[in-house]
Enzyme design. Structure first.
Site, PDB file in Angstrom:
ATOM      1  N   ASP A  33      18.599  15.715  82.313  1.00  0.00           N
ATOM      2  CA  ASP A  33      18.289  16.991  81.667  1.00  0.00           C
ATOM      3  C   ASP A  33      18.274  16.881  80.140  1.00  0.00           C
ATOM      4  O   ASP A  33      18.206  17.898  79.450  1.00  0.00           O
ATOM      5  CB  ASP A  33      19.281  18.073  82.101  1.00  0.00           C
ATOM      6  CG  ASP A  33      20.703  17.804  81.615  1.00  0.00           C
ATOM      7  OD1 ASP A  33      21.133  16.640  81.684  1.00  0.00           O
ATOM      8  OD2 ASP A  33      21.377  18.754  81.176  1.00  0.00           O
ATOM      9  N   LYS A  56      24.603   6.048  77.145  1.00  0.00           N
ATOM     10  CA  LYS A  56      23.184   6.396  77.106  1.00  0.00           C
ATOM     11  C   LYS A  56      22.823   6.961  75.734  1.00  0.00           C
ATOM     12  O   LYS A  56      23.604   7.720  75.165  1.00  0.00           O
ATOM     13  CB  LYS A  56      22.864   7.445  78.180  1.00  0.00           C
ATOM     14  CG  LYS A  56      23.072   6.982  79.592  1.00  0.00           C
ATOM     15  CD  LYS A  56      22.588   8.013  80.635  1.00  0.00           C
ATOM     16  CE  LYS A  56      23.421   9.272  80.646  1.00  0.00           C
ATOM     17  NZ  LYS A  56      23.006  10.220  81.683  1.00  0.00           N
ATOM     18  N   ASP A  63      25.900  15.573  85.169  1.00  0.00           N
ATOM     19  CA  ASP A  63      26.074  16.958  84.718  1.00  0.00           C
ATOM     20  C   ASP A  63      24.759  17.548  84.213  1.00  0.00           C
ATOM     21  O   ASP A  63      24.134  17.011  83.315  1.00  0.00           O
ATOM     22  CB  ASP A  63      27.132  17.018  83.617  1.00  0.00           C
ATOM     23  CG  ASP A  63      28.446  16.372  84.050  1.00  0.00           C
ATOM     24  OD1 ASP A  63      28.849  16.603  85.198  1.00  0.00           O
ATOM     25  OD2 ASP A  63      29.043  15.644  83.241  1.00  0.00           O
ATOM     26  N   ASN A 113      27.314   9.749  80.951  1.00  0.00           N
ATOM     27  CA  ASN A 113      28.196   9.643  79.786  1.00  0.00           C
ATOM     28  C   ASN A 113      29.368  10.591  79.982  1.00  0.00           C
ATOM     29  O   ASN A 113      29.163  11.770  80.315  1.00  0.00           O
ATOM     30  CB  ASN A 113      27.456  10.040  78.497  1.00  0.00           C
ATOM     31  CG  ASN A 113      26.483   8.986  78.031  1.00  0.00           C
ATOM     32  OD1 ASN A 113      26.514   7.840  78.460  1.00  0.00           O
ATOM     33  ND2 ASN A 113      25.594   9.371  77.116  1.00  0.00           N
ATOM     34  N   ASP A 144      21.240  11.344  86.151  1.00  0.00           N
ATOM     35  CA  ASP A 144      22.317  11.893  85.344  1.00  0.00           C
ATOM     36  C   ASP A 144      23.152  12.835  86.221  1.00  0.00           C
ATOM     37  O   ASP A 144      22.633  13.415  87.180  1.00  0.00           O
ATOM     38  CB  ASP A 144      21.714  12.659  84.163  1.00  0.00           C
ATOM     39  CG  ASP A 144      22.748  13.414  83.370  1.00  0.00           C
ATOM     40  OD1 ASP A 144      23.707  12.790  82.882  1.00  0.00           O
ATOM     41  OD2 ASP A 144      22.607  14.646  83.241  1.00  0.00           O
ATOM     42  N   CYS A 191      26.985   0.730  76.760  1.00  0.00           N
ATOM     43  CA  CYS A 191      26.829   1.487  78.005  1.00  0.00           C
ATOM     44  C   CYS A 191      26.547   2.973  77.778  1.00  0.00           C
ATOM     45  O   CYS A 191      26.063   3.649  78.686  1.00  0.00           O
ATOM     46  CB  CYS A 191      28.058   1.314  78.907  1.00  0.00           C
ATOM     47  SG  CYS A 191      29.642   1.749  78.167  1.00  0.00           S
ATOM     48  N   CYS A 193      29.372   1.199  71.974  1.00  0.00           N
ATOM     49  CA  CYS A 193      29.227   0.342  73.148  1.00  0.00           C
ATOM     50  C   CYS A 193      27.764   0.220  73.567  1.00  0.00           C
ATOM     51  O   CYS A 193      26.893   0.920  73.050  1.00  0.00           O
ATOM     52  CB  CYS A 193      30.049   0.907  74.312  1.00  0.00           C
ATOM     53  SG  CYS A 193      29.475   2.542  74.832  1.00  0.00           S
ATOM     54  N   CYS A 198      30.194   5.977  81.344  1.00  0.00           N
ATOM     55  CA  CYS A 198      30.637   5.466  80.048  1.00  0.00           C
ATOM     56  C   CYS A 198      31.665   6.429  79.478  1.00  0.00           C
ATOM     57  O   CYS A 198      31.345   7.597  79.221  1.00  0.00           O
ATOM     58  CB  CYS A 198      29.461   5.337  79.082  1.00  0.00           C
ATOM     59  SG  CYS A 198      29.996   4.951  77.388  1.00  0.00           S
ATOM     60  N   ALA A 258      32.119  11.190  77.557  1.00  0.00           N
ATOM     61  CA  ALA A 258      32.804  11.019  76.276  1.00  0.00           C
ATOM     62  C   ALA A 258      34.051  11.884  76.152  1.00  0.00           C
ATOM     63  O   ALA A 258      34.830  11.710  75.210  1.00  0.00           O
ATOM     64  CB  ALA A 258      31.844  11.339  75.132  1.00  0.00           C
TER      65      ALA A 258
END
Length: 206
Positions: free
Chosen positions: A145, A120, A22, A63, A20, A118, A116, A101, A65
């Protein structure tokens, strides 16, 4: 001399560590809307460099978003990921791939508003990486995390490691009861996670 097929470089190179971004590799700052805010967590370069030296693939899955929510354009993700690669390169570390994503089912931006495969903990990003980079997911690892990263690992048949950087401490303290899937390891940070991964691979070769 008898060789152990598990130590074959080709087999090792098919193992990936999906990381991951961030809160795991970089400092958690909420929605990253300025690339100058992207900074490595201490030990990240050393951790990724160690995986590079061992011949494992290192892939970021993240991710983002904020694109769907209208907080920043998709172009910013590319700039941030280029900065990430540049920061790692200063220590000779590198990534074999970055997958992201930009979607969210409740997004403000209609183009990215979708449910979707993709995002997570859905498996899409890892499945795509596995196809493109010849990865054996069953022998691979996911480090993040959030407990959703651990769920992602279990969804694809990999091992999941929760780090206590970023949201990690809060996740395990307050949200662990919501997830049936438990981490295979809880690590202080990415470097600690990498040490566990290398030990786990070594134990699997015995």
């Amino acid at each position: 001399m008898k060789s152990n097929k598990n130590t074959c470089p080709e087999l090792v190179s098919r193992i990936a560590v999906f990381i991951d971004r961030d809160g795991t590799a970089t400092e958690e700052v909420g929605y990253l809307n300025n690339i100058e805010r992207l900074k490595l967590i201490k030990g990240t370069s050393n951790a990724i460099g160690l995986l590079n030296k061992k011949g494992l693939k290192v892939i970021v899955v993240t991710n983002q978003a904020g694109v769907a929510r209208g907080y920043f354009p998709e172009e910013l993700i590319h700039k941030a990921n280029e900065r990430l690669k540049k920061l790692l390169s200063r220590s000779g570390a590198y990534l074999d791939g970055i997958y992201y994503c930009p979607h969210h089912p409740d997004g403000k931006n209609e183009k990215y508003r979708k449910t979707c495969n993709c995002r997570k903990p859905n498996p899409g990003m890892i499945e795509t990486a596995a196809d493109e980079l010849n990865i054996d997911i069953s022998r691979s690892y996911v480090v993040g995390d959030k407990l959703s990263d651990v769920l992602l690992a279990h969804n694809v048949g990999a091992k999941g490691i929760l780090v206590l950087t970023g949201y990690g401490k809060g996740e395990i303290e307050y949200l662990s009861g919501e997830y049936k899937q438990k981490p295979d390891c809880v690590a202080d940070d990415l470097y600690d996670a990498v040490k566990w991964i290398l030990k786990d691979i070594k134990n699997g070769q015995k």
